[in-house]
Design a protein around this motif. Structure first.
Motif, mmCIF file in Angstrom:
data_model
loop_
_atom_site.group_PDB
_atom_site.id
_atom_site.type_symbol
_atom_site.label_atom_id
_atom_site.label_comp_id
_atom_site.label_asym_id
_atom_site.label_seq_id
_atom_site.Cartn_x
_atom_site.Cartn_y
_atom_site.Cartn_z
ATOM 1 N N TYR A 88 0.842 -1.195 0.000
ATOM 2 C CA TYR A 88 0.000 0.000 0.000
ATOM 3 C C TYR A 88 0.875 1.242 0.000
ATOM 4 O O TYR A 88 1.894 1.293 0.685
ATOM 5 N N VAL A 89 0.443 2.246 -0.751
ATOM 6 C CA VAL A 89 1.056 3.562 -0.714
ATOM 7 C C VAL A 89 -0.047 4.512 -0.275
ATOM 8 O O VAL A 89 -1.065 4.650 -0.946
ATOM 9 N N VAL A 90 0.138 5.138 0.886
ATOM 10 C CA VAL A 90 -0.867 6.016 1.467
ATOM 11 C C VAL A 90 -0.386 7.454 1.306
ATOM 12 O O VAL A 90 0.698 7.808 1.756
ATOM 13 N N MET A 91 -1.206 8.267 0.666
ATOM 14 C CA MET A 91 -0.852 9.658 0.388
ATOM 15 C C MET A 91 -1.390 10.581 1.482
ATOM 16 O O MET A 91 -2.536 10.457 1.883
ATOM 17 N N PHE A 92 -0.553 11.499 1.926
ATOM 18 C CA PHE A 92 -0.981 12.526 2.860
ATOM 19 C C PHE A 92 -2.092 13.331 2.188
ATOM 20 O O PHE A 92 -2.004 13.682 1.032
ATOM 21 N N GLY A 93 -3.134 13.601 2.921
ATOM 22 C CA GLY A 93 -4.284 14.286 2.360
ATOM 23 C C GLY A 93 -5.453 13.336 2.174
ATOM 24 O O GLY A 93 -6.584 13.755 1.996
ATOM 25 N N PHE A 94 -5.161 12.043 2.208
ATOM 26 C CA PHE A 94 -6.206 11.030 2.036
ATOM 27 C C PHE A 94 -6.078 9.940 3.100
ATOM 28 O O PHE A 94 -6.518 8.814 2.899
ATOM 29 N N LEU A 95 -5.461 10.270 4.228
ATOM 30 C CA LEU A 95 -5.180 9.266 5.253
ATOM 31 C C LEU A 95 -6.435 8.558 5.752
ATOM 32 O O LEU A 95 -6.447 7.338 5.877
ATOM 33 N N ARG A 96 -7.475 9.305 6.032
ATOM 34 C CA ARG A 96 -8.685 8.680 6.593
ATOM 35 C C ARG A 96 -9.263 7.648 5.631
ATOM 36 O O ARG A 96 -9.553 6.527 6.031
ATOM 37 N N GLN A 97 -9.417 8.016 4.365
ATOM 38 C CA GLN A 97 -9.977 7.088 3.387
ATOM 39 C C GLN A 97 -9.060 5.879 3.170
ATOM 40 O O GLN A 97 -9.509 4.726 3.150
ATOM 41 N N GLU A 98 -7.785 6.145 2.997
ATOM 42 C CA GLU A 98 -6.862 5.066 2.670
ATOM 43 C C GLU A 98 -6.615 4.142 3.862
ATOM 44 O O GLU A 98 -6.519 2.935 3.690
ATOM 45 N N LEU A 99 -6.494 4.706 5.054
ATOM 46 C CA LEU A 99 -6.294 3.850 6.228
ATOM 47 C C LEU A 99 -7.553 3.042 6.533
ATOM 48 O O LEU A 99 -7.468 1.900 6.981
ATOM 49 N N GLY A 100 -8.718 3.631 6.288
ATOM 50 C CA GLY A 100 -9.960 2.886 6.452
ATOM 51 C C GLY A 100 -9.990 1.672 5.542
ATOM 52 O O GLY A 100 -10.347 0.565 5.958
ATOM 53 N N HIS A 101 -9.580 1.857 4.315
ATOM 54 C CA HIS A 101 -9.511 0.749 3.354
ATOM 55 C C HIS A 101 -8.493 -0.296 3.813
ATOM 56 O O HIS A 101 -8.751 -1.495 3.763
ATOM 57 N N LEU A 102 -7.345 0.166 4.279
ATOM 58 C CA LEU A 102 -6.291 -0.732 4.745
ATOM 59 C C LEU A 102 -6.758 -1.569 5.934
ATOM 60 O O LEU A 102 -6.534 -2.789 5.974
ATOM 61 N N LEU A 103 -7.411 -0.943 6.898
ATOM 62 C CA LEU A 103 -7.930 -1.676 8.054
ATOM 63 C C LEU A 103 -9.007 -2.681 7.637
ATOM 64 O O LEU A 103 -9.052 -3.802 8.149
ATOM 65 N N GLN A 104 -9.843 -2.266 6.717
ATOM 66 C CA GLN A 104 -10.893 -3.167 6.219
ATOM 67 C C GLN A 104 -10.267 -4.389 5.547
ATOM 68 O O GLN A 104 -10.708 -5.522 5.767
ATOM 69 N N ARG A 105 -9.218 -4.170 4.742
ATOM 70 C CA ARG A 105 -8.521 -5.282 4.072
ATOM 71 C C ARG A 105 -7.866 -6.214 5.082
ATOM 72 O O ARG A 105 -7.737 -7.405 4.847
ATOM 73 N N ALA A 106 -7.464 -5.665 6.228
ATOM 74 C CA ALA A 106 -6.826 -6.477 7.268
ATOM 75 C C ALA A 106 -7.862 -7.170 8.146
ATOM 76 O O ALA A 106 -7.509 -7.919 9.055
ATOM 77 N N GLY A 107 -9.154 -6.908 7.880
ATOM 78 C CA GLY A 107 -10.214 -7.547 8.643
ATOM 79 C C GLY A 107 -10.466 -6.910 9.997
ATOM 80 O O GLY A 107 -11.029 -7.542 10.888
#
Length: 165
Positions: A88-107
């Motif tokens: 995963y590459v997480v861009m500053f400015g989109f942390l909430r959306q991208e980290l939410g997706h990352l956590l969801q993928r991790a279950g």
């Protein structure tokens, strides 16, 4: 992977086989930020002794990449995205959306782990500040900065970066 290393261990302390095994066993996440915004943030935090942003940038350009601080060194030289296959590459400015997706993928449950991020709220401020700081630079400094960060600009989608032009 065998846990014979400490959390402080650097990858360079292992041989190639160990590095490949270690990296293959982890989910690799890379956090990136527009290089021009990194410069502004560093300057605003007072990490340089220069009185103006323009002189701060000139000091960086004069010192070159080899003696650059981690605060403004090109990301490509710090994280080696061509050598390490990040999941995963997480861009500053989109942390909430991208980290939410990352956590969801991790279950993991998304809402219970995410703090309130201000990155999306400060995007407008950084946009305005970037315009002001960019105007302070000479054409030569703008060109040199674009060259200094050319590999970052090629590796990551900083489409709205002032250095991309």
């Amino acid at each position: 992977y065998p846990r014979r290393h400490t959390p402080e261990a650097q990858l360079s302390e292992f041989n190639l086989t160990e590095i490949e095994a270690m990296l293959g066993s982890y989910t690799k996440v890379l956090f990136v930020r527009d290089p021009f915004q990194r410069l502004i943030s560093t300057f605003m935090q007072g990490m340089g002794s220069s009185p103006s942003f323009s002189s701060f940038v000139q000091d960086i350009l004069d010192s070159g990449q080899h003696s650059a601080s981690v605060a403004w060194k090109p990301l490509v030289s710090l994280c080696h995205p061509c050598l390490i296959q990040y999941d995963y590459v997480v861009m500053f400015g989109f942390l909430r959306q991208e980290l939410g997706h990352l956590l969801q993928r991790a279950g993991l449950p998304v809402d219970s782990f995410l703090p309130e991020f201000t990155d999306t709220q400060v995007r407008w401020t950084y946009s305005w500040l970037s315009e002001q700081m960019f105007r302070e630079l000479s054409l030569q400094q703008k060109q040199q900065l674009s060259h200094f960060y050319r590999w970052d600009l090629a590796a990551f989608p900083f489409s709205s970066s002032f250095l991309s032009d």
